[in-house]
Design an enzyme around this catalytic site. Structure first.
Site, PDB file in Angstrom:
ATOM      1  CG  ASP A 274      -2.170   0.933   0.931  1.00 17.05           C
ATOM      2  OD1 ASP A 274      -2.140   1.676  -0.071  1.00 17.05           O
ATOM      3  OD2 ASP A 274      -3.134   0.920   1.719  1.00 17.05           O
TER       4      ASP A 274
HETATM    5  C1  BGC Z   1      -4.928   3.518   0.136  1.00 15.94           C
HETATM    6  C2  BGC Z   1      -5.139   2.508  -0.951  1.00 15.94           C
HETATM    7  C3  BGC Z   1      -4.984   3.145  -2.306  1.00 15.94           C
HETATM    8  C4  BGC Z   1      -3.610   3.769  -2.377  1.00 15.94           C
HETATM    9  C5  BGC Z   1      -3.286   4.376  -3.725  1.00 15.94           C
HETATM   10  C6  BGC Z   1      -3.669   4.322  -0.064  1.00 15.94           C
HETATM   11  O1  BGC Z   1      -3.616   5.419   0.773  1.00 15.94           O
HETATM   12  O2  BGC Z   1      -4.895   2.851   1.370  1.00 15.94           O
HETATM   13  O3  BGC Z   1      -6.411   1.924  -0.819  1.00 15.94           O
HETATM   14  O4  BGC Z   1      -5.178   2.206  -3.314  1.00 15.94           O
HETATM   15  O5  BGC Z   1      -3.536   4.778  -1.394  1.00 15.94           O
HETATM   16  O6  BGC Z   1      -3.969   5.533  -3.960  1.00 15.94           O
END
Ligand code: BGC
Length: 756
Positions: A274
């Site tokens: 993530d």
């Molecule tokens: C979130 C994810 C997301 C990623 C990319 C993160 O802050 O937890 O769900 O896909 O950002 O934008």
């Protein structure tokens, strides 16, 4: 549970592309290999970024494998040209984006979509999202979020399918099928990315990013099934999570990533971290420097580093110094290349810019958005007003309607959080649609208050508008971008600001009120549920909010949505979920509406100041007609654990029937309607305690007034199997109870024995 279907295995890794990727791997320098594992945001960041901008140069040198947050075909093609035409090995980039509930055509928020209990519909919405997303050159979405969410304080409940593993698994499969289509290499397919692996939704106290403790049993029984279902359906990628799980951050967790995902489930695709979660291993306290964080994440099975830069900065050196075997890097590179081959990026790296605009907001997509918004609506209460008829549906003859509330003429919030490329200008607001329907003279609008803030004058104007009208439609709720989604946990779950004050004043006018709640989670509103005659959860319904709600209010669309989460009475009940264990001191048959009267009433699992039951149970939702349930039948009066275990191991549980359960469902009302009929089971006498009920099937049935149909659920052996005290998925001898019911708290039941 079944593993990958053969068709899916071959689409991710057929022999031809495996050969090609091995040949390519042979040619790659260590730097180029590491480059494939590096991902940066080249657009609007969704968290604190690295501040890097020199992408062209890095791409040319083969230092980047994927980019995200770019949104147009022109931008995609520009970066792709550098990768394909100017880098030494011409390896295309993979472009990703958070397309969560639509790209340009915004559908209801995922929790709303889940309220439809309609996997086919959800698959269609994902297909539309895939067509629009791929038209902009993006072939990868960070969706579906399949985290089980049992706590409404957690802001990201809005992004998922609620609290139940069975419903969650059915919906997870639907998203993957919709995004990836029949073939991943079709130009309009995009790779799915179930997230966040795993347990992220169980953040302590509902506070985003917080620690998580889940036993292996509970992990396998409740939290893993939707992920497994998504992988089974062929999801090409998966995202790790921000949280620690039993002390080990999920971005460096070999048990979940290596043993379960890549080992037991045979996952062949990419594990993406993530956002900056590799770097966050330092804050978690399991690494004191970036190199250690990178080493731990890679060795635990995270193939690609989103944003943190730590693979980029450290992996080459880590391999050269012998701290990370090159074979581990190779293994991750294979996964990245495999997905790029599977998507057909080597053959077709570019998007057709001329076709981009025409792919967006097609009439059939917009019409699907309306259907989805209608199906996501959950009618929570619809009581007779002043001893007369229920408030809803409204009569076409109504003379003067007051439309009141901060969300009545709103376009922006209706898009929900993670609104992709959705634009407020695409939204047909409730006020617009209602005015189109009734004419400007019959609709009297007053905002009444802001979501947070507002003035006494505004309140007074709204009260006057209500007094002068025949009925009031009240649109209250949350501010979607700020109060729902990531980093939007709430400790208080009432209506924000002074909206409850507006509500009470409007109800005090004595006019009939229909309250529409626009929210990303259940809200605790005991006063409203007691005093307002009609209440519905509209969630955030997307671009077709107005037409969908007007059709629903006037009865052309009959509500059929059911809650995918338990709706709490008060925050203190959270986490609240129907598939709980019984405890040794259940509070059955005790009146919990009052404090305990004696020892027997006190020393049970209860609150002294709140009921145990939710305001509305999981699976609950009303219609403008009524349904009767009767004549529950089982086709056997005994099952054998031994035979069921043989069946369980024999093959595809989907076609492997063990018990038929049927009931007669009757439309006892005066309108045609659709009902989502639910089948639950309970097992007692097993090696581990299991939930008081667990969903094992659901079907949508359509009945005209007075019509009666027999509905049968064919339960396979997996409906009676569970993760036992040895963490084995088996059937054990047990007492089985089965329900067919309209929700998780009611219904007729039958029991039988599962003998050894
Ligand atoms: C979130 C994810 C997301 C990623 C990319 C993160 O802050 O937890 O769900 O896909 O950002 O934008």
């Amino acid at each position: 549970m079944a593993s990958h279907t053969p068709a899916v295995r071959s689409s991710l890794s057929d022999a031809g592309s495996e050969k090609k990727l091995e040949a390519l791997l042979q040619k790659m320098t260590l730097e180029e290999k590491v480059g494939q594992l590096v991902q940066y945001s080249a657009g609007q960041p969704t968290g604190p970024g690295t501040g890097r901008t020199d992408y062209d140069d890095m791409i040319r040198k083969g230092e980047v494998g994927a980019l995200f947050n770019i949104t147009t075909a022109r931008q995609v093609n520009a970066y792709q040209r550098v990768a394909v035409e100017q880098s030494r090995l011409h390896i295309p980039l993979l472009f990703g984006l958070d397309v969560i509930h639509g790209f340009r055509t915004e559908f209801p928020i995922p929790l709303g979509l889940a309220s439809s209990w309609d996997p086919d519909l959800i698959e269609q919405t994902a297909r539309v999202a895939a067509r629009e997303t791929s038209a902009s050159g993006i072939r990868w979405t960070f969706s579906p979020m399949v985290d089980i969410a049992r706590d409404a304080r957690w802001g990201r409940m809005t992004e998922g399918s609620g609290e139940d593993p069975f419903l969650g698994a059915a919906i997870a499969r639907a998203y993957v099928r919709g995004y990836q289509g029949a073939r991943l290499d079709a130009p309009d397919s995009i790779a799915a990315c179930p997230k966040h692996f795993v347990g992220y939704g169980a953040a302590e106290g509902g506070r985003d990013y917080n620690s998580v403790e889940i036993s292996e049993h509970a992990l396998r029984q409740f939290y893993l099934p939707p992920f497994h279902a998504a992988i089974d359906a062929g999801a090409a990628t998966l995202m790790s999570a921000f949280n620690s799980l039993n002390g080990v951050p999920t971005t460096a967790n070999p048990f979940t990533l290596k043993q379960i995902l890549k080992g037991e489930w045979g996952f062949q695709g990419i594990v993406d971290s993530d956002y900056t979660s590799v770097g966050e291993l330092i804050a978690h306290g399991i690494a004191n420097d970036g190199a250690t964080a990178a080493r731990k994440a890679l060795l635990a099975g995270v193939d690609m580093d989103m944003v943190s830069s730590l693979y980029h900065e450290n992996l080459v050196q880590l391999v050269r110094s012998g701290q990370v075997p090159e074979a581990a890097v190779d293994e991750s590179v294979r996964r990245v290349l495999r997905v790029k081959f599977a998507l057909g990026l080597f053959e077709r790296p570019y998007a057709d810019e001329a076709k981009e605009t025409g792919a967006m907001l097609r009439p059939e997509s917009v019409s699907l958005a309306r259907t989805a918004a209608e199906r996501s609506f959950v009618l929570l209460k619809n009581a007779p007003f002043s001893g007369g008829a229920p408030v809803l549906p409204l009569s076409n003859e109504v003379k003067r309607v007051a439309l009141v509330g901060p969300l009545a003429d709103d376009s922006n919030d209706m898009l929900g959080s993670w609104a992709g490329q959705g634009r407020a200008e695409d939204v047909i607001a409730l006020r617009t649609a209602l005015t189109q329907r009734l004419g400007v003279d019959r609709v009297h609008y007053a905002k009444g208050i802001e979501i947070v803030g507002g003035s006494d004058d505004q309140l007074a104007e709204a009260v006057k508008t209500a007094q002068e009208s025949d009925l009031v439609i009240l649109a209250l709720g949350e501010n979607a971008p700020e109060m729902t989604g990531e980093a939007a946990s709430r400790a208080h779950l009432g209506l924000p600001g002074h909206q409850e004050q507006l509500l009470e004043k409007i109800v005090a006018t004595g006019k009939p009120v229909a309250l529409l709640l626009f929210t990303g989670r259940p809200l605790t509103l005991p006063w409203a549920f007691e005093h307002v005659p009609a209440v519905g959860a509209a969630w955030f319904p997307g671009i077709q909010v107005g037409p969908a709600l007007v059709r629903t209010l006037f009865g052309e669309a009959n509500p059929s949505g059911k809650l995918p989460v338990s709706w709490p009475r008060s925050v203190g009940q959270e986490p609240l979920y129907y598939d709980a264990l019984n405890t040794g001191r259940p509070a059955d048959n005790i009146d919990l509406t009052r404090p305990p009267k004696n020892i027997l009433e006190k020393y049970v699992s209860r609150y002294i100041d709140e009921q145990n039951t939710p305001q509305f149970p999981f699976g609950y939702g009303l219609s403008y007609t009524q349904f009767g349930y009767g004549d529950l039948k089982l086709d056997k009066n005994q099952l054998s654990a031994k035979a069921l275990n043989v069946q369980l191991r024999a093959g595809d549980p989907q076609t492997n029937r063990a018990l038929s359960v049927s009931a007669e469902i009757t439309n006892t009302g005066t309108r045609a309607g659709e009902e989502i009929v639910q089948c639950y089971v309970r097992l007692q006498g097993t090696s581990v305690a299991l939930p008081v009920r667990a969903l094992s099937g659901f079907q949508r049935i359509s009945l005209s007034p007075g019509e009666k149909k027999e509905l049968t659920f064919e339960l396979g052996p997996e409906a009676f199997a569970f993760w036992n005290d040895q963490n084995k998925f088996v059937v054990e001898p047990a007492r089985l109870t089965v329900w067919i019911s309209p929700d998780s708290a009611h219904g007729e039941r039958k029991t039988l024995d599962i003998t050894p």
